[in-house]
Design a protein around this motif. Structure first.
Motif, mmCIF file in Angstrom:
data_model
loop_
_atom_site.group_PDB
_atom_site.id
_atom_site.type_symbol
_atom_site.label_atom_id
_atom_site.label_comp_id
_atom_site.label_asym_id
_atom_site.label_seq_id
_atom_site.Cartn_x
_atom_site.Cartn_y
_atom_site.Cartn_z
ATOM 1 N N UNK A 81 0.841 -1.204 0.000
ATOM 2 C CA UNK A 81 0.000 0.000 0.000
ATOM 3 C C UNK A 81 0.873 1.249 0.000
ATOM 4 N N UNK A 82 1.993 1.201 0.684
ATOM 5 C CA UNK A 82 2.923 2.329 0.701
ATOM 6 C C UNK A 82 3.449 2.617 -0.696
ATOM 7 N N UNK A 83 3.717 1.565 -1.463
ATOM 8 C CA UNK A 83 4.206 1.746 -2.831
ATOM 9 C C UNK A 83 3.195 2.546 -3.646
ATOM 10 N N UNK A 84 1.933 2.288 -3.428
ATOM 11 C CA UNK A 84 0.877 2.978 -4.178
ATOM 12 C C UNK A 84 0.720 4.434 -3.758
ATOM 13 N N UNK A 85 1.047 4.744 -2.497
ATOM 14 C CA UNK A 85 0.746 6.075 -1.993
ATOM 15 C C UNK A 85 1.965 6.984 -1.823
ATOM 16 N N UNK A 112 16.054 -1.639 5.192
ATOM 17 C CA UNK A 112 15.443 -1.502 3.873
ATOM 18 C C UNK A 112 16.578 -1.033 2.973
ATOM 19 N N UNK A 113 16.864 -1.799 1.903
ATOM 20 C CA UNK A 113 18.046 -1.522 1.089
ATOM 21 C C UNK A 113 17.736 -1.707 -0.392
ATOM 22 N N UNK A 114 18.158 -0.736 -1.197
ATOM 23 C CA UNK A 114 18.048 -0.826 -2.651
ATOM 24 C C UNK A 114 19.023 -1.911 -3.104
ATOM 25 N N UNK A 115 18.490 -2.993 -3.654
ATOM 26 C CA UNK A 115 19.329 -4.137 -4.009
ATOM 27 C C UNK A 115 20.183 -3.906 -5.240
ATOM 28 N N UNK A 116 19.956 -2.804 -5.960
ATOM 29 C CA UNK A 116 20.837 -2.510 -7.092
ATOM 30 C C UNK A 116 22.145 -1.879 -6.621
ATOM 31 N N UNK A 117 22.211 -1.440 -5.359
ATOM 32 C CA UNK A 117 23.466 -0.963 -4.777
ATOM 33 C C UNK A 117 24.410 -2.137 -4.577
ATOM 34 N N UNK A 129 11.816 -11.778 9.200
ATOM 35 C CA UNK A 129 11.051 -11.387 8.015
ATOM 36 C C UNK A 129 12.016 -10.946 6.925
ATOM 37 N N UNK A 130 11.730 -11.344 5.692
ATOM 38 C CA UNK A 130 12.425 -10.823 4.513
ATOM 39 C C UNK A 130 11.473 -10.875 3.334
ATOM 40 N N UNK A 131 11.500 -9.820 2.538
ATOM 41 C CA UNK A 131 10.756 -9.794 1.283
ATOM 42 C C UNK A 131 11.382 -8.723 0.403
ATOM 43 N N UNK A 132 10.999 -8.746 -0.871
ATOM 44 C CA UNK A 132 11.457 -7.713 -1.793
ATOM 45 C C UNK A 132 10.245 -6.969 -2.331
ATOM 46 N N UNK A 133 10.466 -5.696 -2.644
ATOM 47 C CA UNK A 133 9.422 -4.836 -3.184
ATOM 48 C C UNK A 133 10.026 -3.995 -4.297
ATOM 49 N N UNK A 134 9.242 -3.710 -5.306
ATOM 50 C CA UNK A 134 9.699 -2.875 -6.417
ATOM 51 C C UNK A 134 8.990 -1.538 -6.342
ATOM 52 N N UNK A 135 9.771 -0.469 -6.295
ATOM 53 C CA UNK A 135 9.223 0.874 -6.308
ATOM 54 C C UNK A 135 9.867 1.617 -7.468
ATOM 55 N N UNK A 136 9.052 2.028 -8.426
ATOM 56 C CA UNK A 136 9.508 2.809 -9.572
ATOM 57 C C UNK A 136 10.719 2.165 -10.251
ATOM 58 N N UNK A 137 10.656 0.837 -10.431
ATOM 59 C CA UNK A 137 11.712 0.105 -11.119
ATOM 60 C C UNK A 137 12.871 -0.336 -10.238
ATOM 61 N N UNK A 139 14.348 -2.383 -6.999
ATOM 62 C CA UNK A 139 13.984 -3.497 -6.114
ATOM 63 C C UNK A 139 14.655 -3.280 -4.766
ATOM 64 N N UNK A 140 13.847 -3.360 -3.724
ATOM 65 C CA UNK A 140 14.327 -3.168 -2.351
ATOM 66 C C UNK A 140 14.175 -4.457 -1.560
ATOM 67 N N UNK A 141 15.183 -4.772 -0.753
ATOM 68 C CA UNK A 141 15.087 -5.853 0.220
ATOM 69 C C UNK A 141 14.666 -5.257 1.548
#
Length: 179
Positions: A81-85, A112-117, A129-137, A139-141
């Motif tokens: 929901x945060x990604x949407x808002x 929370x870390x940008x995995x492209x770094x 807990x671990x998951x990945x999320x994509x925000x504006x292209x 990917x964050x762990x």
């Protein structure tokens, strides 16, 4: 309740080790008693001091017991929901950190870390807990864990990472520990 009890036991054990007398006030009233009783002085015997010291040493030797109930679906839904808002990446990263911190009752370390770094997260333990999320292209762990070290060799700032917990930081290296 457990934290209060352990603090009292630590105080009693510490006082026993030092050979101190402990005053424990009795404020329990019966009926309509208007006046609290005077504190009772209690001298510990050598045997009681030894037992208190033994309990104190055993308590210090026990590994920490982290028992956190986490609802991974609730965390995932909240971050989604945060990604949407969120209006910007930095806002999303901070909101994801706060979301996981809230869902773990602020009792675990959170990253929370940008995995492209360029990063190294190889030395952490007790992951709850671990998951990945994509925000504006990007990917964050997102981790909730007990202890460990994260090294961010890439760009810092809230667009790329945010963390919460008990840590020591030296530039891009963050060493987390249990509280």
């Amino acid at each position: 309740m457990k934290k209060t009890r352990s603090k009292v036991m630590s105080t009693v054990a510490g006082a026993a080790i030092l050979g101190m007398t402990i005053a424990i006030p009795n404020y329990g009233a019966v009926g309509n008693v208007a006046k609290a009783e005077e504190p009772v002085q209690q001298e510990l015997t050598d045997e009681e001091k030894g037992q208190a010291l033994e309990q104190h040493v055993e308590a210090q030797a026990q590994p920490p017991n982290v028992n956190i109930d986490i609802d991974p679906v609730a965390i995932f839904d909240s971050i989604s929901e945060t990604i949407k808002t969120a209006d910007n990446r930095g806002g999303f990263v901070k909101a994801a950190r706060e979301t996981v911190s809230f869902h773990t009752d602020y009792s675990l370390n959170v990253m929370v870390l940008n995995l492209s770094n360029d990063y190294d997260e190889s030395s952490y333990s007790g992951v709850h807990y671990f998951d990945t999320f994509t925000y504006d292209g990007a990917i964050y762990g997102v981790w909730a864990f007990e202890e460990g070290t994260f090294v961010n060799n890439g760009d810092g700032g809230y667009d790329n990472w945010a963390f919460y917990g008990w840590f020591d930081r030296d530039g891009g290296t963050v060493e987390f520990r249990l509280p």
